[in-house]
Design an enzyme around this catalytic site. Sequence first.
Site, short mmCIF file in Angstrom:
data_model
loop_
_atom_site.label_atom_id
_atom_site.label_comp_id
_atom_site.label_asym_id
_atom_site.label_seq_id
_atom_site.Cartn_x
_atom_site.Cartn_y
_atom_site.Cartn_z
N TYR A 262 33.95 38.26 38.47
CA TYR A 262 33.50 38.74 39.79
C TYR A 262 32.73 40.06 39.65
O TYR A 262 31.67 40.24 40.26
CB TYR A 262 34.76 38.92 40.64
CG TYR A 262 34.56 39.31 42.07
CD1 TYR A 262 34.03 38.43 43.00
CD2 TYR A 262 34.97 40.58 42.52
CE1 TYR A 262 33.90 38.81 44.34
CE2 TYR A 262 34.85 40.95 43.85
CZ TYR A 262 34.31 40.06 44.76
OH TYR A 262 34.18 40.42 46.07
N LYS B 211 28.88 40.55 40.70
CA LYS B 211 28.55 41.52 41.75
C LYS B 211 27.63 42.61 41.23
O LYS B 211 26.74 43.08 41.95
CB LYS B 211 29.84 42.12 42.33
CG LYS B 211 30.68 41.14 43.14
CD LYS B 211 29.92 40.56 44.32
CE LYS B 211 30.81 39.99 45.41
NZ LYS B 211 30.01 39.31 46.46
N1 LIG Z 1 36.82 41.73 52.13
C1 LIG Z 1 36.57 42.68 51.23
O1 LIG Z 1 37.26 43.73 51.15
C2 LIG Z 1 35.46 42.50 50.25
C3 LIG Z 1 35.32 43.47 49.25
C4 LIG Z 1 34.25 43.37 48.38
C5 LIG Z 1 33.37 42.31 48.51
N2 LIG Z 1 33.58 41.35 49.46
C6 LIG Z 1 32.61 40.26 49.52
O2 LIG Z 1 32.25 40.06 50.87
C7 LIG Z 1 31.85 38.71 51.06
C8 LIG Z 1 32.60 38.11 52.24
O3 LIG Z 1 33.99 38.02 51.90
P1 LIG Z 1 35.18 38.00 52.98
O4 LIG Z 1 36.11 39.08 52.59
O5 LIG Z 1 34.64 37.95 54.35
O6 LIG Z 1 35.90 36.62 52.56
P2 LIG Z 1 36.00 35.22 53.33
O7 LIG Z 1 36.68 34.31 52.38
O8 LIG Z 1 36.62 35.43 54.67
O9 LIG Z 1 34.49 34.81 53.57
C9 LIG Z 1 33.69 34.17 52.62
C10 LIG Z 1 32.99 33.00 53.29
O10 LIG Z 1 32.09 32.39 52.34
C11 LIG Z 1 32.16 31.00 52.50
N3 LIG Z 1 31.74 30.31 51.29
C12 LIG Z 1 32.41 30.23 50.10
N4 LIG Z 1 31.72 29.49 49.22
C13 LIG Z 1 30.58 29.10 49.84
C14 LIG Z 1 29.47 28.32 49.44
N5 LIG Z 1 29.40 27.79 48.21
N6 LIG Z 1 28.47 28.12 50.32
C15 LIG Z 1 28.52 28.64 51.58
N7 LIG Z 1 29.58 29.38 52.01
C16 LIG Z 1 30.59 29.61 51.16
C17 LIG Z 1 33.63 30.74 52.81
O11 LIG Z 1 33.83 29.46 53.43
C18 LIG Z 1 33.97 31.92 53.72
O12 LIG Z 1 33.80 31.62 55.10
C19 LIG Z 1 32.11 38.01 49.72
O13 LIG Z 1 30.91 37.95 48.98
C20 LIG Z 1 33.11 38.92 49.04
O14 LIG Z 1 33.08 38.78 47.63
C21 LIG Z 1 34.60 41.43 50.32
#
Ligand SMILES: NC(=O)c1ccc[n+]([C@@H]2O[C@H](COP(=O)([O-])OP(=O)(O)OC[C@H]3O[C@@H](n4cnc5c(N)ncnc54)[C@H](O)[C@@H]3O)[C@@H](O)[C@H]2O)c1
Length: 299
Positions: free
Chosen positions: A165, A169
Amino acid sequence: MSDINFDGRVAIVTGAGGGLGRTYALDLAARGAQVVVNDLGGSVDGKGGDHAAAQKVVDEIKAAGGEAVPNYDSVMTPEGGANIVKTAVDAFGKVDVVINNAGFLRDKSFLKLTWDDLDAIIDVHLKAAFYVSQPAFAIMKENGYGRFVFTASNATFGNFGQTNYAAAKNGLIGLSNTIAVEGARSGILSNVIMPVAKTRMTEELLGSFADVLGPEYVTPMVAYLSSEACTTTHGAYSAAGGRYARVFTGLAPGWFAGKGASVAAEDIAAHIEEIEAQEGYIVPGSTTDEIMALAGLFN
Ligand SMILES: NC(=O)c1ccc[n+]([C@@H]2O[C@H](COP(=O)([O-])OP(=O)(O)OC[C@H]3O[C@@H](n4cnc5c(N)ncnc54)[C@H](O)[C@@H]3O)[C@@H](O)[C@H]2O)c1
């Protein structure tokens, strides 16, 4: 404070069926954007798929008087990426904003990591951003306007169990910086968001701290970076719980051995404190900035 609106703008938000992406889609739509709500559905480790997630957010947007269409393609293939962009063009005629947000986790300590876990994570975070952004970039370049937001993570600082990851990233930061350089003459800005927020992906990890880290604190930064009002490009920003901060790679002055000097490992050891010193750094906006700084030493 002047209003930030997206009247006449078309935005793609990947992974917008839940979590952070949903909040971006809702906010941009409420501000007048026509939105493609992409989501494959599926679990937090990227298994399965379900149209309901994207459709529900489209229904929410429409119920609030906004405009949106769903797209259920996976971002993990070139065909999926192309079709997400095609959905925007077919429904709304163009693409102005791409928020690359979709993703999932396959955390394993380094020695336990399987190549399947590596491929899946590189595919969904890094390669997917290429697949969606390249066809969108072509349209933006023609129109002389575009905004990209790529989603990185504080995992890039190093986090136990996240080699796959963190590497994916970190790759997005290089992608965004280079799109910023290549898009500069065409009105295309590209930035990176590094969110920390309570979603299904993080709520266990963050424990009770998650309660002050609502996704609604990340949304304003992403909306700003996606907007006409945005004045920055080539940036990366941490957004968490109401604190917003620049994250950057700096180039410190370091130690210069002198023009034509011969240098051995012992010289590096003797000067390691100067090499390590972090004062007086620059933040290169391109490769050229480092080359220019270097060339200055030889004049
Ligand atoms: N929440 C945090 O604190 C955090 C921290 C750092 C990075 N992120 C990043 O933020 C982004 C959103 O994450 P989140 O926390 O909202 O998680 P989440 O799991 O709620 O949202 C991710 C969404 O991506 C969709 N998804 C997954 N694979 C897919 C694909 N192949 N095609 C289309 N859609 C797909 C999922 O169905 C989901 O709705 C991600 O890239 C995650 O790595 C989140």
